[in-house]
Design a protein around this motif. Structure first.
Motif, PDB file in Angstrom:
ATOM      1  N   UNK A  86      31.602  30.284 -16.952  1.00  0.00           N
ATOM      2  CA  UNK A  86      33.044  30.099 -17.165  1.00  0.00           C
ATOM      3  C   UNK A  86      33.435  28.661 -16.794  1.00  0.00           C
ATOM      4  N   UNK A  87      33.756  27.812 -17.801  1.00  0.00           N
ATOM      5  CA  UNK A  87      34.040  26.398 -17.517  1.00  0.00           C
ATOM      6  C   UNK A  87      35.232  26.200 -16.587  1.00  0.00           C
ATOM      7  N   UNK A  88      36.151  27.154 -16.605  1.00  0.00           N
ATOM      8  CA  UNK A  88      37.329  27.011 -15.743  1.00  0.00           C
ATOM      9  C   UNK A  88      36.937  27.151 -14.263  1.00  0.00           C
ATOM     10  N   UNK A  89      36.033  28.102 -14.001  1.00  0.00           N
ATOM     11  CA  UNK A  89      35.541  28.270 -12.626  1.00  0.00           C
ATOM     12  C   UNK A  89      34.686  27.069 -12.206  1.00  0.00           C
ATOM     13  N   UNK A  90      33.985  26.486 -13.160  1.00  0.00           N
ATOM     14  CA  UNK A  90      33.169  25.301 -12.872  1.00  0.00           C
ATOM     15  C   UNK A  90      34.084  24.131 -12.512  1.00  0.00           C
ATOM     16  N   UNK A  91      35.149  23.986 -13.273  1.00  0.00           N
ATOM     17  CA  UNK A  91      36.099  22.901 -13.010  1.00  0.00           C
ATOM     18  C   UNK A  91      36.699  23.064 -11.609  1.00  0.00           C
ATOM     19  N   UNK A  92      37.095  24.309 -11.299  1.00  0.00           N
ATOM     20  CA  UNK A  92      37.675  24.608  -9.983  1.00  0.00           C
ATOM     21  C   UNK A  92      36.674  24.290  -8.861  1.00  0.00           C
ATOM     22  N   UNK A  93      35.413  24.704  -9.053  1.00  0.00           N
ATOM     23  CA  UNK A  93      34.382  24.490  -8.012  1.00  0.00           C
ATOM     24  C   UNK A  93      34.134  23.002  -7.800  1.00  0.00           C
ATOM     25  N   UNK A  94      34.025  22.240  -8.907  1.00  0.00           N
ATOM     26  CA  UNK A  94      33.797  20.791  -8.758  1.00  0.00           C
ATOM     27  C   UNK A  94      34.987  20.110  -8.093  1.00  0.00           C
ATOM     28  N   UNK A  95      36.207  20.603  -8.412  1.00  0.00           N
ATOM     29  CA  UNK A  95      37.408  20.022  -7.795  1.00  0.00           C
ATOM     30  C   UNK A  95      37.407  20.321  -6.288  1.00  0.00           C
ATOM     31  N   UNK A  96      36.981  21.525  -5.911  1.00  0.00           N
ATOM     32  CA  UNK A  96      36.939  21.859  -4.472  1.00  0.00           C
ATOM     33  C   UNK A  96      35.911  20.983  -3.759  1.00  0.00           C
ATOM     34  N   UNK A  97      34.761  20.789  -4.400  1.00  0.00           N
ATOM     35  CA  UNK A  97      33.716  19.949  -3.789  1.00  0.00           C
ATOM     36  C   UNK A  97      34.247  18.535  -3.572  1.00  0.00           C
ATOM     37  N   UNK A  98      34.979  18.030  -4.557  1.00  0.00           N
ATOM     38  CA  UNK A  98      35.541  16.672  -4.465  1.00  0.00           C
ATOM     39  C   UNK A  98      36.562  16.615  -3.328  1.00  0.00           C
ATOM     40  N   UNK A  99      37.407  17.665  -3.273  1.00  0.00           N
ATOM     41  CA  UNK A  99      38.454  17.701  -2.238  1.00  0.00           C
ATOM     42  C   UNK A  99      37.838  17.649  -0.837  1.00  0.00           C
ATOM     43  N   UNK A 100      36.718  18.346  -0.669  1.00  0.00           N
ATOM     44  CA  UNK A 100      36.053  18.380   0.641  1.00  0.00           C
ATOM     45  C   UNK A 100      35.157  17.162   0.877  1.00  0.00           C
ATOM     46  N   UNK A 101      35.066  16.270  -0.116  1.00  0.00           N
ATOM     47  CA  UNK A 101      34.237  15.055   0.046  1.00  0.00           C
ATOM     48  C   UNK A 101      32.746  15.350   0.022  1.00  0.00           C
ATOM     49  N   UNK A 102      32.347  16.417  -0.684  1.00  0.00           N
ATOM     50  CA  UNK A 102      30.923  16.752  -0.733  1.00  0.00           C
ATOM     51  C   UNK A 102      30.405  16.760  -2.181  1.00  0.00           C
ATOM     52  N   UNK A 103      31.136  16.050  -3.041  1.00  0.00           N
ATOM     53  CA  UNK A 103      30.769  16.013  -4.461  1.00  0.00           C
ATOM     54  C   UNK A 103      29.382  15.433  -4.688  1.00  0.00           C
ATOM     55  N   UNK A 104      28.879  14.647  -3.719  1.00  0.00           N
ATOM     56  CA  UNK A 104      27.528  14.077  -3.898  1.00  0.00           C
ATOM     57  C   UNK A 104      26.441  15.103  -3.583  1.00  0.00           C
ATOM     58  N   UNK A 105      26.797  16.189  -2.905  1.00  0.00           N
ATOM     59  CA  UNK A 105      25.772  17.190  -2.546  1.00  0.00           C
ATOM     60  C   UNK A 105      25.993  18.549  -3.204  1.00  0.00           C
ATOM     61  N   UNK A 106      27.155  18.762  -3.793  1.00  0.00           N
ATOM     62  CA  UNK A 106      27.438  20.051  -4.430  1.00  0.00           C
ATOM     63  C   UNK A 106      27.929  19.807  -5.845  1.00  0.00           C
TER      64      UNK A 106
END
Ligand SMILES: C[S@@+](CC[C@H](N)C(=O)[O-])C[C@H]1O[C@@H](n2cnc3c(N)ncnc32)[C@H](O)[C@@H]1O
Length: 286
Positions: A86-106
């Motif tokens: 589900x691309x919408x859930x993927x978008x949400x998950x990537x946005x959460x990772x970015x918000x937490x500053x862990x986009x480089x590891x998740x």
């Protein structure tokens, strides 16, 4: 099929939580089941059960809102990836990772789990319907490296028996799927050892053929060219193997070692002294 109905009841609640996102993804083929998030208390236990640490790369197949990979990366300093249809859930998950500053590891990828490359994973997590578990079983067995762990919430791999399982109370699951508990299953991916091996013990004239047959984690052995001798207690955990070879006078020699592709090596106790042994695979079995 009672459990499937409960799963779908949970999906309905999940859909309400996901809001408008669900409306846009009606046509998506969720072959592994609907979006039903694993409660945080269960996620924490799954990661403990899988012994996840900073050196691990965790892949959640059907990652929903990303909670498992996000928890592994935020709290345990692991890296990881979620695969979600589900691309919408993927978008949400990537946005959460970015918000937490862990986009480089998740990272989260919109993909069917069958197309995902699992070779990087040291831990795979799953909360997918039973039929999907069975369909994914051989992909997981063949693509993950020996020693990698697989942790599943509530569903298992049929006759590929889990190495360990736990059940514990989770009162909030009563509301979600009618069962106030969770069961977790843990498998360690075994090395592939089927076939004929030639074993040699250093400093001796011992040279022996051993046939190993493997069904997932269960391995049995035979000694094709050694009358009156037998092999017992074959145990395989990831790359660690052990077995006993019994000689003519009921003398037992216990072998312990590691499997690395088509080679094994280790130590055997011969008459009170440790000796090194090595083996090479001469024929690959099924
Ligand atoms: C029960 S939820 C689990 C979510 C998350 N793993 C968790 O435990 O919180 C299953 C997820 O798998 C996704 N899914 C179903 N079939 C899939 C497929 N073939 N490929 C990728 N994702 C799939 C669904 O969209 C849903 O988000």
């Amino acid at each position: 099929m009672h459990f499937v109905r409960r799963f779908f009841l949970a999906a309905l609640i999940g859909a309400l939580c996901a809001g408008s996102a669900q409306a846009q993804v009606k046509e998506i083929e969720r072959t592994g089941g609907p979006y039903v998030p694993t409660p945080q208390v269960v996620v924490d236990q799954m990661l403990r059960f899988g012994r996840v640490g900073a050196n691990d790369f965790v892949m959640d197949l059907g990652s929903g809102d990303g909670v498992i990979v996000l928890t592994a990366t935020r709290q345990l300093k692991a890296s990881g990836m979620g695969i979600e249809i589900d691309p919408e859930l993927v978008r949400l998950s990537n946005a959460t990772a970015k918000k937490f500053g862990i986009g480089d590891r998740a990272a989260f990828q919109a993909q069917d789990v069958f197309k995902a490359d699992l070779s990087r994973a040291t831990v795979v997590t799953l909360y997918l319907l039973p039929a999907m578990m069975m369909n994914l079983r051989d992909k997981i067995y063949n693509e993950l490296r020996p020693g990698a762990r697989v942790v599943s919430h509530d569903y298992h791999f049929g006759d590929w028996e889990a190495d360990d399982r736990i059940t514990f109370d989770v009162p909030e699951k009563e509301l979600i799927n009618g069962v106030p508990s969770a069961t977790l299953y843990l498998w360690t991916i075994p090395a592939k050892v089927s076939g004929r091996w030639q074993i040699k013990v250093a400093g001796t004239d011992v040279s022996r053929d051993v046939d190993l047959k493997q069904n997932y984690h269960a391995v049995s052995g035979a000694l094709p060219n050694a009358r009156g001798m037998s092999i017992t207690d074959v145990a395989l955990n990831g790359e660690d193997i052990s077995f006993s070879i019994w000689g003519n006078a009921s003398v037992r020699h216990h072998y312990r070692g590691k499997v690395k592709g088509g080679a094994m090596s280790g130590v055997v106790n011969l008459d009170g002294k440790d000796a090194k042994w090595q083996a090479e695979r001469v024929t690959i079995g099924k």
